[in-house]
Write a protein that holds these residues in place. Structure first.
Motif, PDB file in Angstrom:
ATOM      1  N   GLY A   8       0.799  -1.222   0.000  1.00  0.00           N
ATOM      2  CA  GLY A   8       0.000   0.000   0.000  1.00  0.00           C
ATOM      3  C   GLY A   8       0.828   1.266   0.000  1.00  0.00           C
ATOM      4  O   GLY A   8       0.321   2.358  -0.246  1.00  0.00           O
ATOM      5  N   ASP A  68      -5.162   6.229  -4.889  1.00  0.00           N
ATOM      6  CA  ASP A  68      -5.242   6.417  -3.437  1.00  0.00           C
ATOM      7  C   ASP A  68      -6.561   7.036  -3.028  1.00  0.00           C
ATOM      8  O   ASP A  68      -7.101   7.916  -3.711  1.00  0.00           O
ATOM      9  N   ALA A 103      -8.650   5.633   9.664  1.00  0.00           N
ATOM     10  CA  ALA A 103      -8.987   7.004   9.241  1.00  0.00           C
ATOM     11  C   ALA A 103     -10.416   7.356   9.631  1.00  0.00           C
ATOM     12  O   ALA A 103     -10.681   8.457  10.129  1.00  0.00           O
ATOM     13  N   SER A 120      -4.527  11.697   4.864  1.00  0.00           N
ATOM     14  CA  SER A 120      -3.977  10.342   4.911  1.00  0.00           C
ATOM     15  C   SER A 120      -4.210   9.720   3.547  1.00  0.00           C
ATOM     16  O   SER A 120      -5.351   9.651   3.079  1.00  0.00           O
ATOM     17  N   TYR A 121      -3.127   9.318   2.884  1.00  0.00           N
ATOM     18  CA  TYR A 121      -3.203   8.659   1.581  1.00  0.00           C
ATOM     19  C   TYR A 121      -3.259   7.159   1.831  1.00  0.00           C
ATOM     20  O   TYR A 121      -2.348   6.597   2.434  1.00  0.00           O
ATOM     21  N   ILE A 122      -4.328   6.521   1.365  1.00  0.00           N
ATOM     22  CA  ILE A 122      -4.529   5.101   1.669  1.00  0.00           C
ATOM     23  C   ILE A 122      -4.863   4.342   0.387  1.00  0.00           C
ATOM     24  O   ILE A 122      -5.751   4.753  -0.371  1.00  0.00           O
ATOM     25  N   SER A 154      -6.436   0.370   7.315  1.00  0.00           N
ATOM     26  CA  SER A 154      -6.084   1.790   7.415  1.00  0.00           C
ATOM     27  C   SER A 154      -7.277   2.686   7.136  1.00  0.00           C
ATOM     28  O   SER A 154      -7.408   3.753   7.747  1.00  0.00           O
ATOM     29  N   ILE A 155      -8.151   2.271   6.236  1.00  0.00           N
ATOM     30  CA  ILE A 155      -9.381   3.044   6.001  1.00  0.00           C
ATOM     31  C   ILE A 155     -10.204   3.091   7.286  1.00  0.00           C
ATOM     32  O   ILE A 155     -10.730   4.141   7.666  1.00  0.00           O
ATOM     33  N   ASN A 157      -6.732  -1.242   1.350  1.00  0.00           N
ATOM     34  CA  ASN A 157      -6.213  -1.293   2.709  1.00  0.00           C
ATOM     35  C   ASN A 157      -7.340  -0.990   3.698  1.00  0.00           C
ATOM     36  O   ASN A 157      -7.432   0.102   4.255  1.00  0.00           O
ATOM     37  N   GLY A 178       0.354   9.503   8.585  1.00  0.00           N
ATOM     38  CA  GLY A 178       0.429   8.100   8.184  1.00  0.00           C
ATOM     39  C   GLY A 178       0.727   7.205   9.362  1.00  0.00           C
ATOM     40  O   GLY A 178       1.223   7.655  10.393  1.00  0.00           O
ATOM     41  N   GLU A 225       0.979  14.683   5.425  1.00  0.00           N
ATOM     42  CA  GLU A 225       0.219  13.448   5.545  1.00  0.00           C
ATOM     43  C   GLU A 225       0.395  12.846   6.927  1.00  0.00           C
ATOM     44  O   GLU A 225       1.512  12.726   7.422  1.00  0.00           O
TER      45      GLU A 225
END
Length: 139
Positions: A8, A131, A113, A100-102, A109-110, A106, A65, A63
């Motif tokens: 990711g 992303d 967020a 947040s770049y996801i 991680s989503i 993923n 992360g 970002e």
């Protein structure tokens, strides 16, 4: 960063690329006053992941992360660490927002967020058009 878990983030990475990412994390503190922190368990001191504010030419915006190491998922470590660092960034650095770049697949991680209250920002700039970008704003 050499395992499939880094997919990711564009990985897996070879040693040179992983080293460059590590150096980037350290340099951010000198250039911008923020960067990456390790997530250590208070009880044992074991390192279970990382949280950070990324910036510089590799990121269109600051970002927020995070990642946790295999075997430590689902315990709230990423959420707790990201919440603390985000609060510090808004209070101390006075940042107007973070993203947040996801990677779309993923789901863990989503979920982080969304637990943090970040909102999907479909028009935010991003290097990877696939992303998902979640926007964090100060309370």
């Amino acid at each position: 960063m050499a395992s499939p878990r880094s997919a990711g983030m564009g990985g897996p990475f070879d040693l040179r690329a992983a080293w460059g990412m590590f150096c980037h994390d350290i340099a951010l503190w000198q250039f911008f006053g923020h960067g990456a922190l390790m997530i250590d368990l208070a009880e044992t001191g074991e390192c279970v992941g990382q949280v950070g504010i990324n910036h510089g030419p590799l990121f269109p915006e600051e970002e927020l992360g995070w990642f946790v190491y295999e075997g430590h998922e689902g315990r709230g470590y990423a959420t707790e660490a990201a919440l603390a660092l985000r609060g510090w960034a808004f209070e101390t650095l006075k940042l107007p927002s973070l993203v947040s770049y996801i990677a779309p697949g993923n789901v863990a991680s989503i979920a982080v967020a969304e637990r943090l209250g970040a909102c999907l920002d479909r028009v935010a700039p991003r290097d990877d058009p696939k992303d998902r970008v979640y926007r964090h704003i100060p309370p």
